[in-house]
Design a protein around this motif. Structure first.
Motif, PDB file in Angstrom:
ATOM      1  N   LEU A 161     -38.175  25.470  39.136  1.00 19.69           N
ATOM      2  CA  LEU A 161     -38.555  26.453  38.123  1.00 19.69           C
ATOM      3  C   LEU A 161     -37.536  27.575  37.990  1.00 19.69           C
ATOM      4  O   LEU A 161     -37.597  28.363  37.046  1.00 19.69           O
ATOM      5  N   GLY A 162     -36.615  27.664  38.941  1.00 19.59           N
ATOM      6  CA  GLY A 162     -35.633  28.743  38.912  1.00 19.59           C
ATOM      7  C   GLY A 162     -36.246  30.107  39.173  1.00 19.59           C
ATOM      8  O   GLY A 162     -35.774  31.127  38.651  1.00 19.59           O
ATOM      9  N   TYR A 163     -37.301  30.126  39.984  1.00 20.17           N
ATOM     10  CA  TYR A 163     -38.020  31.374  40.236  1.00 20.17           C
ATOM     11  C   TYR A 163     -38.488  31.366  41.689  1.00 20.17           C
ATOM     12  O   TYR A 163     -39.088  30.381  42.145  1.00 20.17           O
ATOM     13  N   ASP A 164     -38.256  32.472  42.421  1.00 25.03           N
ATOM     14  CA  ASP A 164     -38.576  32.488  43.852  1.00 25.03           C
ATOM     15  C   ASP A 164     -38.933  33.905  44.293  1.00 25.03           C
ATOM     16  O   ASP A 164     -38.057  34.748  44.512  1.00 25.03           O
ATOM     17  N   ASP A 165     -40.225  34.180  44.420  1.00 22.79           N
ATOM     18  CA  ASP A 165     -40.670  35.486  44.897  1.00 22.79           C
ATOM     19  C   ASP A 165     -40.291  35.721  46.352  1.00 22.79           C
ATOM     20  O   ASP A 165     -39.967  36.855  46.747  1.00 22.79           O
ATOM     21  N   TYR A 166     -40.321  34.661  47.158  1.00 26.42           N
ATOM     22  CA  TYR A 166     -40.058  34.844  48.587  1.00 26.42           C
ATOM     23  C   TYR A 166     -38.582  35.089  48.860  1.00 26.42           C
ATOM     24  O   TYR A 166     -38.219  35.793  49.806  1.00 26.42           O
ATOM     25  N   ALA A 167     -37.710  34.527  48.014  1.00 29.18           N
ATOM     26  CA  ALA A 167     -36.292  34.866  48.124  1.00 29.18           C
ATOM     27  C   ALA A 167     -36.083  36.349  47.825  1.00 29.18           C
ATOM     28  O   ALA A 167     -35.270  37.030  48.478  1.00 29.18           O
ATOM     29  N   ALA A 168     -36.829  36.873  46.853  1.00 33.75           N
ATOM     30  CA  ALA A 168     -36.738  38.303  46.538  1.00 33.75           C
ATOM     31  C   ALA A 168     -37.267  39.148  47.692  1.00 33.75           C
ATOM     32  O   ALA A 168     -36.718  40.227  47.988  1.00 33.75           O
ATOM     33  N   ILE A 169     -38.324  38.687  48.348  1.00 33.25           N
ATOM     34  CA  ILE A 169     -38.858  39.403  49.509  1.00 33.25           C
ATOM     35  C   ILE A 169     -37.795  39.490  50.606  1.00 33.25           C
ATOM     36  O   ILE A 169     -37.566  40.551  51.203  1.00 33.25           O
ATOM     37  N   LYS A 170     -37.109  38.375  50.857  1.00 26.55           N
ATOM     38  CA  LYS A 170     -36.054  38.386  51.864  1.00 26.55           C
ATOM     39  C   LYS A 170     -34.893  39.271  51.434  1.00 26.55           C
ATOM     40  O   LYS A 170     -34.341  40.031  52.238  1.00 26.55           O
ATOM     41  N   ALA A 171     -34.506  39.191  50.164  1.00 25.12           N
ATOM     42  CA  ALA A 171     -33.371  39.973  49.667  1.00 25.12           C
ATOM     43  C   ALA A 171     -33.646  41.468  49.742  1.00 25.12           C
ATOM     44  O   ALA A 171     -32.719  42.279  49.914  1.00 25.12           O
ATOM     45  N   ASN A 172     -34.915  41.852  49.635  1.00 27.82           N
ATOM     46  CA  ASN A 172     -35.284  43.261  49.684  1.00 27.82           C
ATOM     47  C   ASN A 172     -35.689  43.717  51.086  1.00 27.82           C
ATOM     48  O   ASN A 172     -36.180  44.837  51.248  1.00 27.82           O
ATOM     49  N   ASP A 173     -35.461  42.829  52.068  1.00 31.23           N
ATOM     50  CA  ASP A 173     -35.756  43.157  53.476  1.00 31.23           C
ATOM     51  C   ASP A 173     -37.196  43.616  53.670  1.00 31.23           C
ATOM     52  O   ASP A 173     -37.473  44.525  54.470  1.00 31.23           O
ATOM     53  N   LEU A 174     -38.102  42.995  52.924  1.00 35.44           N
ATOM     54  CA  LEU A 174     -39.507  43.329  53.102  1.00 35.44           C
ATOM     55  C   LEU A 174     -40.063  42.550  54.286  1.00 35.44           C
ATOM     56  O   LEU A 174     -39.879  41.331  54.395  1.00 35.44           O
ATOM     57  N   ILE A 176     -43.150  41.053  55.922  1.00 34.59           N
ATOM     58  CA  ILE A 176     -44.510  40.717  55.513  1.00 34.59           C
ATOM     59  C   ILE A 176     -45.386  40.248  56.668  1.00 34.59           C
ATOM     60  O   ILE A 176     -46.591  40.063  56.476  1.00 34.59           O
ATOM     61  N   ASN A 177     -44.833  40.080  57.860  1.00 30.87           N
ATOM     62  CA  ASN A 177     -45.669  39.680  58.986  1.00 30.87           C
ATOM     63  C   ASN A 177     -46.765  40.719  59.208  1.00 30.87           C
ATOM     64  O   ASN A 177     -46.493  41.921  59.339  1.00 30.87           O
ATOM     65  N   PHE A 217     -45.844  28.904  53.248  1.00 30.22           N
ATOM     66  CA  PHE A 217     -45.422  28.396  54.548  1.00 30.22           C
ATOM     67  C   PHE A 217     -44.041  27.747  54.498  1.00 30.22           C
ATOM     68  O   PHE A 217     -43.287  27.816  55.466  1.00 30.22           O
ATOM     69  N   THR A 218     -43.704  27.107  53.394  1.00 26.56           N
ATOM     70  CA  THR A 218     -42.393  26.465  53.322  1.00 26.56           C
ATOM     71  C   THR A 218     -41.278  27.473  53.094  1.00 26.56           C
ATOM     72  O   THR A 218     -40.130  27.223  53.453  1.00 26.56           O
ATOM     73  N   ALA A 219     -41.596  28.625  52.487  1.00 23.55           N
ATOM     74  CA  ALA A 219     -40.563  29.634  52.228  1.00 23.55           C
ATOM     75  C   ALA A 219     -40.089  30.304  53.513  1.00 23.55           C
ATOM     76  O   ALA A 219     -38.975  30.840  53.569  1.00 23.55           O
ATOM     77  N   ARG A 220     -40.943  30.301  54.537  1.00 25.97           N
ATOM     78  CA  ARG A 220     -40.585  30.880  55.840  1.00 25.97           C
ATOM     79  C   ARG A 220     -40.100  32.335  55.726  1.00 25.97           C
ATOM     80  O   ARG A 220     -39.144  32.746  56.368  1.00 25.97           O
ATOM     81  N   ALA A 221     -40.798  33.099  54.905  1.00 18.73           N
ATOM     82  CA  ALA A 221     -40.471  34.525  54.770  1.00 18.73           C
ATOM     83  C   ALA A 221     -41.242  35.367  55.770  1.00 18.73           C
ATOM     84  O   ALA A 221     -40.982  36.560  55.905  1.00 18.73           O
ATOM     85  N   GLY A 222     -42.181  34.751  56.473  1.00 18.83           N
ATOM     86  CA  GLY A 222     -43.015  35.451  57.430  1.00 18.83           C
ATOM     87  C   GLY A 222     -44.442  34.964  57.319  1.00 18.83           C
ATOM     88  O   GLY A 222     -44.796  34.205  56.416  1.00 18.83           O
ATOM     89  N   ILE A 223     -45.288  35.401  58.248  1.00 17.06           N
ATOM     90  CA  ILE A 223     -46.698  35.011  58.247  1.00 17.06           C
ATOM     91  C   ILE A 223     -47.524  36.261  57.988  1.00 17.06           C
ATOM     92  O   ILE A 223     -47.638  37.141  58.837  1.00 17.06           O
ATOM     93  N   PRO A 224     -48.095  36.369  56.802  1.00 21.08           N
ATOM     94  CA  PRO A 224     -48.867  37.566  56.471  1.00 21.08           C
ATOM     95  C   PRO A 224     -50.230  37.569  57.149  1.00 21.08           C
ATOM     96  O   PRO A 224     -50.697  36.553  57.678  1.00 21.08           O
ATOM     97  N   ALA A 225     -50.887  38.726  57.109  1.00 22.94           N
ATOM     98  CA  ALA A 225     -52.265  38.802  57.594  1.00 22.94           C
ATOM     99  C   ALA A 225     -53.168  37.962  56.710  1.00 22.94           C
ATOM    100  O   ALA A 225     -54.098  37.298  57.175  1.00 22.94           O
ATOM    101  N   PHE A 308     -42.627  44.570  46.266  1.00 21.24           N
ATOM    102  CA  PHE A 308     -42.491  45.871  46.916  1.00 21.24           C
ATOM    103  C   PHE A 308     -43.649  46.066  47.886  1.00 21.24           C
ATOM    104  O   PHE A 308     -44.697  45.435  47.765  1.00 21.24           O
ATOM    105  N   GLU A 309     -43.468  46.977  48.835  1.00 28.10           N
ATOM    106  CA  GLU A 309     -44.539  47.338  49.754  1.00 28.10           C
ATOM    107  C   GLU A 309     -45.284  48.540  49.202  1.00 28.10           C
ATOM    108  O   GLU A 309     -44.692  49.462  48.637  1.00 28.10           O
TER     109      GLU A 309
END
Length: 569
Positions: A161-174, A176-177, A217-225, A308-309
């Motif tokens: 789809l050319g769209y990735d929210d979790y890549a943006a989360i990583k790029a912004n050093d958010l 999320i654990n 889970f596949t994006a491996r950006a972290g494990i949220p609450a 964003f947080e």
């Protein structure tokens, strides 16, 4: 097919001689012989089985329920009529009793009694008796969690789809654990039928929230609450999306629930997912100065993730459960090999016969008949078993043994195949040379990228054995089934992770070469409209003939398919 004994079997009189036991030729040595028995697998016979097997009589075949047990007895009766030997472990009261084909095992259930989501000073309670208009539990079993809030867009991670929210989360050093993710339902949409990301029909991310679970889970950006999905916003959200969703989910609380092969405690650690209203979401996002409608409009206009947080906001969840244990059964039918040496090796042909049962919250039809999932694979196995028995009656029994394995509990986490492969293999796993697994071969995938409708997806075919992949391709060509063998999902990098979402997974984990035959999901997947009249029977018969030919080849060639790949352990 006609009844064994009553049918006029193909006769080998025009052949030079019936081989001695243990000398049945392979597909590539005598293709006309194999085509003779392939031809006994017909669309009309598949339909005759499936219109019964996927009828309301079996009540959706939910694991541990009466409908599932009735379905097991139906399969046992069919195998008995064909003359296959029972390989079950149940105590049978009579040599002809259907229990002889059953492999019972215990499962441990866990049902949610209530789920309470607390934001600020307000608690939103969800149970069978009480549903808040602002939050209801969707999935996940972590009993007690608390954390801050991160807005995570649509919760999509898709290269296609050319769209990735979790890549943006990583790029912004958010980080999320331990935080709660607030995400929007569906995807950027122009209208209910058109995705802004592709200009075509909406992607699987708009079909079910489980695709967002997988993305997390596949994006491996972290494990949220946990995850909060805003459920009443966007062109696919009905006016009463929250009320209807809560009513449907509440009706599921008193059904079978989660099952496991081990006794379960308070939770396995999966983050809880809740559907929430836009009103509640706006309360959580208030410190940011943004509303969910504004954020959705911004993303839909730019097609760029916004993440964003949110400062100074905390959310907690408390889930209570009841636990129980119950019995379910695999069905095992056997053809012993004719070769005195090779008969100790076994080819396993598998499908799952369970489905997801009855949804009492629905108006009108409440039974999920599961014609495609996986009635299609199950009745295909019945037809293949009868074709092999006809060949055996004519003197062409398989050199290796063949086990026809219909497992229960697949919809609950591949439980039946795990029980067979890892806990109680009736036939030695080290002597199991191939698993051919069939799950959903009856419908067309609306997202299929090929130009042909006569296709089947082959998954995992070369993960462990390139030879198995190659002989399947060759069998397709020489026998004239001539299907498009599509490898769209034949990768460990497939974001859908189909290579681990059916029962071949538990054989592959044992290092056994496998092929998963599949034609894709569709709009009726896990719905009450997965009915037998929607099955493509002619194409399904061709797929079953191909699998039969591949099983014939593996059962009769001198050496088993060589293990050459790394697998996926």
């Amino acid at each position: 097919m006609g009844l064994m004994g009553a049918a006029v079997h193909a006769q080998p009189a025009d052949r030079a001689a019936v081989p001695q036991p243990g000398q049945t030729p392979t597909v590539f040595e005598d293709v006309e012989l194999v085509q003779r028995y392939q031809a006994t697998i017909t669309a009309s016979d598949l339909a005759a089985h499936l219109f019964t097997f996927a009828s309301d009589y079996f009540e959706g075949r939910e694991t541990t329920t009466r409908g599932q047990k009735l379905a097991a007895y139906y399969l046992a009766g069919q195998y008995r009529k064909m003359g296959l030997a029972p390989k079950g472990t149940a105590q049978a009261t009579h040599e002809y009793a259907p229990e002889a084909y059953l492999q019972p095992f215990t499962v441990y259930g866990k049902r949610i009694q209530s789920a309470a989501l607390t934001a600020g000073k307000i608690t939103h309670t969800f149970s069978a008796a009480e549903q808040s208009p602002h939050a209801y539990h969707l999935w996940g079993d972590n009993a007690q969690v608390e954390g801050g809030v991160v807005f995570a867009g649509y919760g999509i991670a898709s290269e296609d789809l050319g769209y990735d929210d979790y890549a943006a989360i990583k790029a912004n050093d958010l980080y999320i654990n331990g935080k709660w993710l607030v995400i929007l339902r569906d995807e950027p949409l122009q209208d209910a039928e058109t995705s802004l990301l592709t200009g075509r029909e909406p992607s699987p991310y708009s079909e079910t929230f489980f695709n967002k679970v997988r993305a997390l889970f596949t994006a491996r950006a972290g494990i949220p609450a946990g995850v909060l999905i805003v459920n009443d916003i966007g062109p696919r959200a009905g006016e009463d999306a929250m009320r209807e969703g809560a009513t449907t989910r509440a009706g599921q609380l008193n059904t079978v629930g989660d099952l496991n092969l081990q006794a379960q405690g308070g939770g396995r650690g999966y983050p809880p997912f809740y559907a929430i209203s836009s009103e509640l979401a706006n309360q959580l996002l208030k410190p940011s100065g943004k509303t969910v409608a504004e954020l959705q409009a911004q993303i839909n206009e730019t097609l760029e993730p916004v993440v964003f947080e949110v400062e100074d906001v905390s959310v907690s969840s408390a889930i209570t459960f009841e636990t129980y244990e119950a019995q379910t059964e695999n069905v095992l039918a056997f053809i012993e090999g004719s070769d005195p040496i090779l008969k100790d090796e076994v080819v396993v042909v598998s499908s799952h016969y369970d489905h997801i049962g009855i949804n009492p919250a629905l108006a009108g039809d409440q039974i999920n008949n599961g014609a495609d999932d996986d009635g299609s694979g199950t009745v295909a196995i019945l037809e293949m078993a009868e074709a092999f028995m006809q060949a055996k009656a004519d003197g062409y029994g398989p050199r290796r043994s063949i086990l026809f394995l219909n497992v229960s509990g697949e919809e609950k986490g591949l439980l039946g195949s795990e029980y067979y492969a890892a806990i109680e293999p009736v036939l030695p796993i080290e002597k199991t040379v191939t698993n051919l697994n069939i799950d959903m071969i009856g419908r067309l995938d609306p997202t299929h990228p090929g130009e042909r409708d006569d296709y089947v997806y082959i998954i995992g075919s070369n993960l462990i054995s390139q030879e198995l992949h190659d002989l399947n391709v060759k069998a397709n060509a020489v026998t004239g089934t001539d299907l498009e063998l599509h490898e769209r999902f034949n990768s460990k990098d497939d974001p859908n992770r189909f290579y681990q979402r059916s029962d071949h997974w538990n054989f592959g984990k044992q290092g056994i070469p496998f092929i998963f035959f599949f034609t894709g999901t569709h709009e009726d997947y896990h719905g009450v409209d997965d009915e037998p009249e929607k099955i493509e029977y002619d194409r399904m018969a061709r797929i079953a003939r191909l699998i039969f030919a591949t099983a014939w080849q593996v059962a009769n060639q001198d050496d088993p398919p060589a293990v050459s790949g790394t697998g996926f352990n």
